[in-house]
Design an enzyme around this catalytic site. Structure first.
Site, PDB file in Angstrom:
ATOM      1  N   LYS A  58      27.233  29.785  22.295  1.00  0.00           N
ATOM      2  CA  LYS A  58      26.409  28.623  22.669  1.00  0.00           C
ATOM      3  C   LYS A  58      27.238  27.351  22.669  1.00  0.00           C
ATOM      4  O   LYS A  58      27.985  27.087  21.734  1.00  0.00           O
ATOM      5  CB  LYS A  58      25.267  28.471  21.669  1.00  0.00           C
ATOM      6  CG  LYS A  58      24.315  29.633  21.637  1.00  0.00           C
ATOM      7  CD  LYS A  58      23.348  29.530  20.480  1.00  0.00           C
ATOM      8  CE  LYS A  58      24.008  29.654  19.140  1.00  0.00           C
ATOM      9  NZ  LYS A  58      23.070  29.767  18.024  1.00  0.00           N
ATOM     10  N   THR A  60      17.687  18.194  17.174  1.00  0.00           N
ATOM     11  CA  THR A  60      18.082  19.561  17.536  1.00  0.00           C
ATOM     12  C   THR A  60      17.968  20.522  16.349  1.00  0.00           C
ATOM     13  O   THR A  60      18.607  21.568  16.339  1.00  0.00           O
ATOM     14  CB  THR A  60      19.530  19.568  18.064  1.00  0.00           C
ATOM     15  OG1 THR A  60      20.383  19.033  17.023  1.00  0.00           O
ATOM     16  CG2 THR A  60      19.691  18.751  19.324  1.00  0.00           C
ATOM     17  N   GLY A 119      16.974  23.462  14.502  1.00  0.00           N
ATOM     18  CA  GLY A 119      16.375  24.745  14.875  1.00  0.00           C
ATOM     19  C   GLY A 119      16.647  25.223  16.291  1.00  0.00           C
ATOM     20  O   GLY A 119      16.027  26.191  16.733  1.00  0.00           O
ATOM     21  N   THR A 120      17.579  24.615  16.991  1.00  0.00           N
ATOM     22  CA  THR A 120      17.837  25.082  18.374  1.00  0.00           C
ATOM     23  C   THR A 120      18.354  26.521  18.391  1.00  0.00           C
ATOM     24  O   THR A 120      17.958  27.315  19.246  1.00  0.00           O
ATOM     25  CB  THR A 120      18.837  24.170  19.117  1.00  0.00           C
ATOM     26  OG1 THR A 120      19.956  23.934  18.275  1.00  0.00           O
ATOM     27  CG2 THR A 120      18.214  22.862  19.534  1.00  0.00           C
ATOM     28  N   GLY A 121      19.246  26.843  17.450  1.00  0.00           N
ATOM     29  CA  GLY A 121      19.818  28.196  17.437  1.00  0.00           C
ATOM     30  C   GLY A 121      18.759  29.241  17.122  1.00  0.00           C
ATOM     31  O   GLY A 121      18.700  30.299  17.772  1.00  0.00           O
ATOM     32  N   CYS A 122      17.891  28.948  16.146  1.00  0.00           N
ATOM     33  CA  CYS A 122      16.809  29.878  15.776  1.00  0.00           C
ATOM     34  C   CYS A 122      15.894  30.093  16.975  1.00  0.00           C
ATOM     35  O   CYS A 122      15.478  31.218  17.293  1.00  0.00           O
ATOM     36  CB  CYS A 122      15.980  29.307  14.627  1.00  0.00           C
ATOM     37  SG  CYS A 122      16.922  28.753  13.212  1.00  0.00           S
TER      38      CYS A 122
HETATM   39  N1  LIG Z   1      21.084  18.345  23.833  1.00  0.00           N
HETATM   40  C1  LIG Z   1      20.876  19.544  24.382  1.00  0.00           C
HETATM   41  N2  LIG Z   1      20.386  19.655  25.640  1.00  0.00           N
HETATM   42  C2  LIG Z   1      20.152  20.857  26.199  1.00  0.00           C
HETATM   43  N3  LIG Z   1      20.392  22.036  25.577  1.00  0.00           N
HETATM   44  C3  LIG Z   1      20.895  21.991  24.324  1.00  0.00           C
HETATM   45  C4  LIG Z   1      21.165  20.760  23.647  1.00  0.00           C
HETATM   46  N4  LIG Z   1      21.640  21.042  22.401  1.00  0.00           N
HETATM   47  C5  LIG Z   1      21.659  22.388  22.308  1.00  0.00           C
HETATM   48  N5  LIG Z   1      21.235  22.971  23.455  1.00  0.00           N
HETATM   49  C6  LIG Z   1      21.092  24.386  23.737  1.00  0.00           C
HETATM   50  O1  LIG Z   1      20.390  24.953  22.636  1.00  0.00           O
HETATM   51  C7  LIG Z   1      20.846  26.265  22.375  1.00  0.00           C
HETATM   52  C8  LIG Z   1      21.335  26.332  20.934  1.00  0.00           C
HETATM   53  O2  LIG Z   1      22.663  25.840  20.915  1.00  0.00           O
HETATM   54  P1  LIG Z   1      23.394  25.220  19.681  1.00  0.00           P
HETATM   55  O3  LIG Z   1      24.850  25.255  19.983  1.00  0.00           O
HETATM   56  O4  LIG Z   1      22.757  23.911  19.338  1.00  0.00           O
HETATM   57  O5  LIG Z   1      23.047  26.288  18.580  1.00  0.00           O
HETATM   58  P2  LIG Z   1      23.129  26.174  17.037  1.00  0.00           P
HETATM   59  O6  LIG Z   1      24.184  25.218  16.645  1.00  0.00           O
HETATM   60  O7  LIG Z   1      23.196  27.552  16.493  1.00  0.00           O
HETATM   61  O8  LIG Z   1      21.750  25.569  16.688  1.00  0.00           O
HETATM   62  P3  LIG Z   1      21.267  25.052  15.271  1.00  0.00           P
HETATM   63  O9  LIG Z   1      21.028  23.585  15.509  1.00  0.00           O
HETATM   64  O10 LIG Z   1      19.998  25.788  15.012  1.00  0.00           O
HETATM   65  O11 LIG Z   1      22.340  25.343  14.270  1.00  0.00           O
HETATM   66  C9  LIG Z   1      21.928  26.536  23.423  1.00  0.00           C
HETATM   67  O12 LIG Z   1      21.353  27.168  24.547  1.00  0.00           O
HETATM   68  C10 LIG Z   1      22.425  25.152  23.775  1.00  0.00           C
HETATM   69  O13 LIG Z   1      23.041  25.114  25.028  1.00  0.00           O
HETATM   70  C1  LIG Z   2      15.790  28.799   7.045  1.00  0.00           C
HETATM   71  C2  LIG Z   2      16.742  28.231   8.038  1.00  0.00           C
HETATM   72  N1  LIG Z   2      17.311  29.046   8.946  1.00  0.00           N
HETATM   73  C3  LIG Z   2      18.163  28.543   9.860  1.00  0.00           C
HETATM   74  C4  LIG Z   2      18.480  27.211   9.890  1.00  0.00           C
HETATM   75  C5  LIG Z   2      19.483  26.711  10.903  1.00  0.00           C
HETATM   76  O1  LIG Z   2      18.941  25.772  11.771  1.00  0.00           O
HETATM   77  P1  LIG Z   2      19.651  24.366  11.991  1.00  0.00           P
HETATM   78  O2  LIG Z   2      21.136  24.625  12.103  1.00  0.00           O
HETATM   79  O3  LIG Z   2      19.097  23.828  13.239  1.00  0.00           O
HETATM   80  O4  LIG Z   2      19.352  23.527  10.778  1.00  0.00           O
HETATM   81  C6  LIG Z   2      17.866  26.377   8.922  1.00  0.00           C
HETATM   82  N2  LIG Z   2      18.128  25.063   8.851  1.00  0.00           N
HETATM   83  N3  LIG Z   2      17.019  26.913   8.007  1.00  0.00           N
END
Ligand SMILES: Nc1ncnc2c1ncn2[C@@H]1O[C@H](COP(=O)(O)OP(=O)(O)OP(=O)(O)O)[C@@H](O)[C@H]1O
Ligand SMILES: Cc1ncc(COP(=O)(O)O)c(N)n1
Length: 267
Positions: free
Chosen positions: A173, A204, A206-209
């Site tokens: 990602k 952002t 929770g985007t990955g979840c």
């Molecule tokens: N500002 C944004 N605009 C559009 N898409 C985004 C944006 N930020 C993240 N994404 C998309 O969201 C999804 C998750 O990507 P990201 O790299 O943020 O994951 P992550 O770091 O695991 O998330 P988390 O914030 O949960 O740790 C991907 O499809 C990414 O391209």
């Molecule tokens: C219970 C739990 N699982 C996953 C994430 C990661 O999400 P993020 O990186 O967006 O904080 C989180 N913050 N909390």
């Protein structure tokens, strides 16, 4: 009704973890079930405390689900210890689970550590090889590949290295880059880019979840992996584009952007 199981941690603030997964699965049209690996006391500014499930109790939750309502897909998120990883791998192998999506959650957006460093080896050796797809972000892909990622060519090299060592597809990602939101899928020896318009939303959490649960929901409905990734990216773009602004840190997205208009009247 297709069904999906989230094996992940609870986020008391509702934007990530189990809570994000249930909302995402509901919005993507599947019935959501859960096996909770840990409770976290967290909000948009950080994680205050973590209470892990015991490995035995996590195993009981997984068995209870599989022995009654068999999930069509499984999403795995925060798993903090080697022992919890081992019980998940063992129970999913026993139940011959299909359509497994592993989000290798290591550090929260707020900076808090969600996986012990010594659990990374178990994740790589026992859990990721069971996956249909693993969805690292750039920092996680650097840890899993041992490579530094600076540009798109580095993303391709790292995705190939991870995919070739685990024998599964890799969605690397690009949400952590500054200029775009392009993600790279490496599957069956070839790479495919999923281009995303970067939405100027600082919230952002929770985007990955959310992305991994949306992929799992679409796999559960029978879509192919690349169709599921495309549909999941459309969903997350909608949730980010709704520009919800809650909390004083990096806030949650609006998971219900597409469904709550039906219930929108105010009292
Ligand atoms: N500002 C944004 N605009 C559009 N898409 C985004 C944006 N930020 C993240 N994404 C998309 O969201 C999804 C998750 O990507 P990201 O790299 O943020 O994951 P992550 O770091 O695991 O998330 P988390 O914030 O949960 O740790 C991907 O499809 C990414 O391209
Ligand atoms: C219970 C739990 N699982 C996953 C994430 C990661 O999400 P993020 O990186 O967006 O904080 C989180 N913050 N909390």
């Amino acid at each position: 009704m297709r069904t999906a199981l989230s094996i992940a941690g609870s986020d008391s603030s509702g934007g990530a973890g189990i809570q994000a997964d249930i909302k995402t699965m509901l919005a993507n049209g599947v019935f959501a079930m859960t096996a909770i690996t840990a409770l976290t006391a967290q909000n948009t500014t950080g994680v205050r405390d973590i209470l892990e499930a015991t490995p035995a109790f996590l195993g009981e939750q997984i068995d209870a689900v599989f022995e009654d309502i068999r999930p069509d897909a499984v999403k795995i998120g925060m798993v903090s210890s080697t022992q919890l990883i081992e019980v998940i791998a063992q129970r999913l192998t026993f139940h011959q689970a299909k359509n497994i999506v592993v989000d290798p959650v290591m550090v929260a957006t707020s900076g808090s550590e969600l996986m012990r460093t010594d659990a990374v080896a178990a994740l790589q050796e026992k859990l990721i090889p069971l996956a249909a797809v693993v969805t690292p972000n750039i920092p996680e892909a650097q840890i899993l590949s041992g490579m530094t990622i600076r540009d798109a060519a580095d993303m391709e090299r790292a995705a190939r290295a991870i995919g070739d060592s685990c024998g599964c597809a890799v969605l690397l990602k690009g949400g952590h880059s500054v200029s775009d939101a392009d993600d790279l899928l490496y599957a069956d020896g070839s790479v495919q880019w999923f281009r995303g318009r970067r939405i100027p939303n600082p919230n952002t959490h929770g985007t990955g979840c959310t992305l991994s649960s949306a992929i799992a929901a679409n796999l559960a409905k029978g879509f192919s992996l690349d169709q599921s990734v495309r549909r999941a990216k459309e969903y997350i773009s909608g949730a980010l584009g709704a520009m919800l602004d809650l909390g004083s840190g990096s806030g949650p997205m609006d998971h219900g952007f597409d469904i709550h208009s039906a219930f929108a009247e105010e009292a």
